[in-house]
Design a protein around this motif. Sequence first.
Motif, mmCIF file in Angstrom:
data_model
loop_
_atom_site.group_PDB
_atom_site.id
_atom_site.type_symbol
_atom_site.label_atom_id
_atom_site.label_comp_id
_atom_site.label_asym_id
_atom_site.label_seq_id
_atom_site.Cartn_x
_atom_site.Cartn_y
_atom_site.Cartn_z
ATOM 1 N N GLU A 172 -25.249 5.216 27.583
ATOM 2 C CA GLU A 172 -24.922 6.629 27.459
ATOM 3 C C GLU A 172 -25.302 7.430 28.701
ATOM 4 O OE1 GLU A 172 -26.611 8.238 23.930
ATOM 5 O OE2 GLU A 172 -25.850 6.646 22.620
ATOM 6 N N ARG A 173 -26.284 6.952 29.447
ATOM 7 C CA ARG A 173 -26.689 7.702 30.641
ATOM 8 C C ARG A 173 -26.026 7.182 31.922
ATOM 9 N NH1 ARG A 173 -31.568 4.746 29.536
ATOM 10 N NH2 ARG A 173 -32.040 3.193 31.144
ATOM 11 N N LEU A 174 -25.223 6.135 31.804
ATOM 12 C CA LEU A 174 -24.524 5.608 32.971
ATOM 13 C C LEU A 174 -23.426 6.572 33.382
ATOM 14 C CD1 LEU A 174 -24.477 3.107 34.817
ATOM 15 C CD2 LEU A 174 -22.654 2.212 33.353
ATOM 16 N N ARG A 175 -23.331 6.839 34.673
ATOM 17 C CA ARG A 175 -22.360 7.778 35.207
ATOM 18 C C ARG A 175 -21.521 7.093 36.275
ATOM 19 N NH1 ARG A 175 -23.449 9.584 31.233
ATOM 20 N NH2 ARG A 175 -24.227 11.638 30.642
ATOM 21 N N PRO A 176 -20.308 7.607 36.539
ATOM 22 C CA PRO A 176 -19.484 7.011 37.610
ATOM 23 C C PRO A 176 -20.211 7.049 38.949
ATOM 24 C CG PRO A 176 -18.164 8.477 36.253
ATOM 25 C CD PRO A 176 -19.590 8.665 35.805
ATOM 26 N N GLY A 177 -20.177 5.934 39.644
ATOM 27 C CA GLY A 177 -20.848 5.825 40.926
ATOM 28 C C GLY A 177 -22.223 5.208 40.858
ATOM 29 N N ASP A 178 -22.746 4.956 39.645
ATOM 30 C CA ASP A 178 -24.079 4.366 39.519
ATOM 31 C C ASP A 178 -24.085 2.859 39.767
ATOM 32 O OD1 ASP A 178 -24.963 6.860 38.897
ATOM 33 O OD2 ASP A 178 -25.153 6.527 36.738
ATOM 34 N N MET A 179 -22.954 2.216 39.609
ATOM 35 C CA MET A 179 -22.915 0.768 39.762
ATOM 36 C C MET A 179 -22.952 0.387 41.236
ATOM 37 S SD MET A 179 -20.125 -1.954 38.298
ATOM 38 C CE MET A 179 -20.265 -1.180 36.691
ATOM 39 N N GLY A 180 -23.806 -0.556 41.567
ATOM 40 C CA GLY A 180 -23.956 -1.030 42.924
ATOM 41 C C GLY A 180 -23.586 -2.491 43.047
ATOM 42 N N PRO A 181 -23.681 -3.035 44.257
ATOM 43 C CA PRO A 181 -23.346 -4.457 44.452
ATOM 44 C C PRO A 181 -24.253 -5.356 43.623
ATOM 45 C CG PRO A 181 -23.476 -3.306 46.557
ATOM 46 C CD PRO A 181 -24.011 -2.361 45.528
ATOM 47 N N GLY A 182 -23.647 -6.300 42.906
ATOM 48 C CA GLY A 182 -24.408 -7.223 42.078
ATOM 49 C C GLY A 182 -24.660 -6.747 40.666
ATOM 50 N N ASP A 183 -24.360 -5.480 40.341
ATOM 51 C CA ASP A 183 -24.575 -4.975 38.990
ATOM 52 C C ASP A 183 -23.464 -5.451 38.061
ATOM 53 O OD1 ASP A 183 -26.769 -3.702 39.979
ATOM 54 O OD2 ASP A 183 -25.797 -1.745 40.170
#
Length: 334
Positions: A102-113
Amino acid sequence: MSAATTRSRTPDRLCVEAVDLARTAAEEAAAPGVVGEHVSAVADGDRVVTHFFECKEPGYRGWRWAVTVARASRAKVVTLDETVLLPGPDALLAPEWVPWSERLRPGDMGPGDLLPTEAEDLRLEPGYSGEDVPPPNSVLAPDAVTPQNLADLVEAEDAEPTEDLTAGVGAAGTAGTAGVAETEGPEGVSPVPARGSIASVAEELGMRRARVLSRYGLHVAADRWDESFGAKTPMAQAAPAPCVSCGFLLPLAGSLRQAFGVCANEFSPADGHVVSLAYGCGGHSEAAVMPKPLRPAPPVLDSMAADTFPLRPSPDSGSVSAEPEDETEDLGHS
């Protein structure tokens, strides 16, 4: 009200008076100077009292050091039970914990996630249906009649007319199933679908995906794209023309082609993003078309040629003849 309940609500006198013991225990658990004034003493049971002290630690506004002391029955020595830091009524607390999904926002994902998708995600629907078996009329079907098993059936009927043909049918079914079985690969690798099966045709057409976007997923994506690069953005309001007439627009495929495309102008703020056809910016391909250079008008007079100027006037250029007059001519007097 029972006597036990009355005793539990009445603080024990010796435990209440053990303020110094409680403060010493709180200062041992905390740093010197962090434990403040004594706030109160609360009875937790028979001969069990908790002393509260102010906490002066930065960042812990409203928190209190709670030291619980107790005394055994018929004993005069008060002993220490526990020391802990607890929030008070007006304590500064951390916000309520929110799950990562629920707290994940666009742009939070990085390499390897890795972002797992729920099994019942409303944005997705099954990509293809049906088991990985050939159609009923296919030559690969287990019960299909082929020239091979047809010959076996005829021979069996001629040899023993009264014999049960179950064995022949079973052999024919086995022969047909051999063509349907998937080719087994190495251990741990998914089998390759047999030629002619539904999965094989779907893979050949590029449609063998377990799940695809549902109508709800398309609407959610369209609303998100329109909010970022749509007609209501300040950039689009000041644009000279919409993207639908721009040469840098790459239309999408499918049903979204009627409303969205991808911007291919490197100088546009939406370069590489999905934009609405009603979006626009100053980088429109027809925003400022350069006019053709003006050509000078041809000269009225021919000033490119050389004019000749004689040093002496031409004999026939004047009104008076240049030849000398006859001396015998009558001058009109004697």
